[in-house]
Design a protein around this motif. Structure first.
Motif, PDB file in Angstrom:
ATOM      1  N   ASN A   1      52.503  33.080  15.375  1.00  0.00           N
ATOM      2  CA  ASN A   1      53.310  32.633  14.202  1.00  0.00           C
ATOM      3  C   ASN A   1      53.401  31.252  13.701  1.00  0.00           C
ATOM      4  O   ASN A   1      53.413  30.920  12.560  1.00  0.00           O
ATOM      5  N   ARG A   2      52.617  30.214  14.697  1.00  0.00           N
ATOM      6  CA  ARG A   2      52.327  28.863  14.147  1.00  0.00           C
ATOM      7  C   ARG A   2      51.272  28.813  13.419  1.00  0.00           C
ATOM      8  O   ARG A   2      51.014  27.339  12.677  1.00  0.00           O
ATOM      9  N   GLN A   3      50.603  29.766  13.223  1.00  0.00           N
ATOM     10  CA  GLN A   3      49.357  29.736  12.480  1.00  0.00           C
ATOM     11  C   GLN A   3      49.625  30.134  10.794  1.00  0.00           C
ATOM     12  O   GLN A   3      48.630  30.196  10.005  1.00  0.00           O
ATOM     13  N   ILE A   4      50.568  30.122  10.641  1.00  0.00           N
ATOM     14  CA  ILE A   4      51.331  30.188   9.067  1.00  0.00           C
ATOM     15  C   ILE A   4      50.586  31.362   8.337  1.00  0.00           C
ATOM     16  O   ILE A   4      49.673  31.249   7.414  1.00  0.00           O
ATOM     17  N   ASN A   5      50.625  32.460   8.529  1.00  0.00           N
ATOM     18  CA  ASN A   5      50.226  33.670   7.784  1.00  0.00           C
ATOM     19  C   ASN A   5      48.777  33.896   7.881  1.00  0.00           C
ATOM     20  O   ASN A   5      48.166  34.519   6.911  1.00  0.00           O
ATOM     21  N   GLN A   6      48.017  33.163   8.567  1.00  0.00           N
ATOM     22  CA  GLN A   6      46.541  33.389   8.774  1.00  0.00           C
ATOM     23  C   GLN A   6      46.069  34.671   9.565  1.00  0.00           C
ATOM     24  O   GLN A   6      45.147  34.892   9.286  1.00  0.00           O
TER      25      GLN A   6
END
Length: 250
Positions: free
Chosen positions: A25-30
Motif C-alpha cells: 500500500n505504501r507504493q501508491i497504486n503501483q
C-alpha cells in the motif's frame, strides 16, 4: 509502472501478511495484481483468521489471486480429500505434533474452500505456480540444472516461471541459445534437430510467513521484465529492504 506483487508461504502468519500488505500500500497504486502462490495456511492458531482476512480485502485493497500449495495438499489428505490417504510426507518432515496442530488449525469448511483454488495461473507469458508443472511439491532452487529449468518452462511455453515451493528468493536466467536433440532406436537414427531457445527465467518469490519478523516477497513489472525482491521486517524491528542479489545466469 504497474507491477505484480507475488507472495508465497504465508503459512497462517497473519502479522506477516499484514506487514506485506502495508508495504504494498505504501507504493501508491503501483501494484495492479496480487498473487499468493500456495501455502496460504499452515499449522498455526491464526490460520482461520488469515483465511478470513484474505477472503475479505479491505476497501482499496487488491483481491488476491490464490493457488494451491503444499500445506493445502496436506489439509486435503488429512480430511480424506487428497490423492493419497496418508499424510506420510507431512509426518516425515514435521512429526505427529504438527499433524495434530494442522488438523486443529484449519476447519473442514476452510478445506472445502481451499479445494476450489486454482493449481496456478498463466498471465501474459508468465506461469505462476507453487511447485512446478510436474508436481506441487517439486522445489526449484538456484542449483537446479539448466535443462530441468528449461523443461519446466517449456511444458507450458512460458518465458517466466514464478514459484514458491522452495521458500527462496532468486532469479535464475536462461540465456538465448540452442539445443540439439536426436533419437536413436534399434532400427534407425533420426536426424538431429536444432531448437532455438529464447531468454527465459525462473523466479523464486520468497516466503512470507516462515521466518518470524521477516517477510519476503517479489515485485514484477511485466512491461520491463524487472524483478524486485523485498524484505519486510515487522514486530519489534520494523522496516524493509530491497534485495536483487540472488541471481543465476546460464
Amino acid at each position: 509502472m504497474n507491477k505484480w506483487a507475488i507472495l508465497s508461504g504465508i503459512e497462517g502468519n497473519l502479522a506477516a501478511y499484514e506487514a506485506v500488505l502495508a508495504d504494498i500500500n505504501r507504493q501508491i497504486n503501483q501494484v495492479e495484481a496480487l498473487y499468493i502462490l500456495g501455502d496460504l495456511v499452515g499449522p498455526t492458531p491464526e490460520a482461520e483468521k488469515l483465511v478470513e482476512r484474505v477472503r475479505n480485502p479491505q476497501i482499496g485493497e487488491l483481491e488476491p489471486l490464490i493457488c494451491k500449495g503444499w500445506w493445502e495438499e496436506q489439509c486435503f489428505i488429512l480430511h480424506g480429500l487428497g490423492a493419497t490417504g496418508e499424510a506420510d510426507d507431512l509426518m516425515a518432515k514435521y512429526g505427529g505434533e504438527t499433524v495434530k496442530l494442522l488438523w486443529e488449525s484449519v476447519s473442514r469448511q476452510t478445506v472445502q474452500w481451499l479445494r476450489n483454488l486454482d493449481f496456478g495461473f498463466f498471465e501474459l507469458d508468465s506461469l505462476l505456480i507453487h511447485g512446478t508443472t510436474v508436481s506441487i511439491d517439486e522445489e526449484l532452487i538456484p542449483d537446479t540444472p539448466p535443462f530441468q529449468m528449461l523443461d519446466r518452462l517449456s511444458r507450458m511455453q512460458a518465458n517466466n516461471l514464478f514459484c514458491g515451493r522452495s521458500g527462496l528468493a532468486f532469479q535464475y536466467q536462461l540465456q538465448a541459445g540452442s539445443v540439439t536433440t536426436g533419437i536413436t532406436t534399434l532400427d534407425s537414427e533420426v536426424s538431429p534437430q536444432k531448437v532455438e531457445i529464447l531468454p527465459r527465467q525462473v523466479v523464486g518469490v520468497g516466503n512470507v510467513g516462515r521466518t518470524p519478523g521477516e517477510a519476503k516477497y517479489t515485485l514484477y513489472t511485466p512491461t520491463s521484465n524487472h524483478i524486485e525482491f523485498r524484505t519486510v521486517r515487522y514486530g519489534v524491528s520494523k522496516g524493509f529492504q530491497v534485495n536483487s542479489t540472488n541471481r543465476v545466469a546460464f
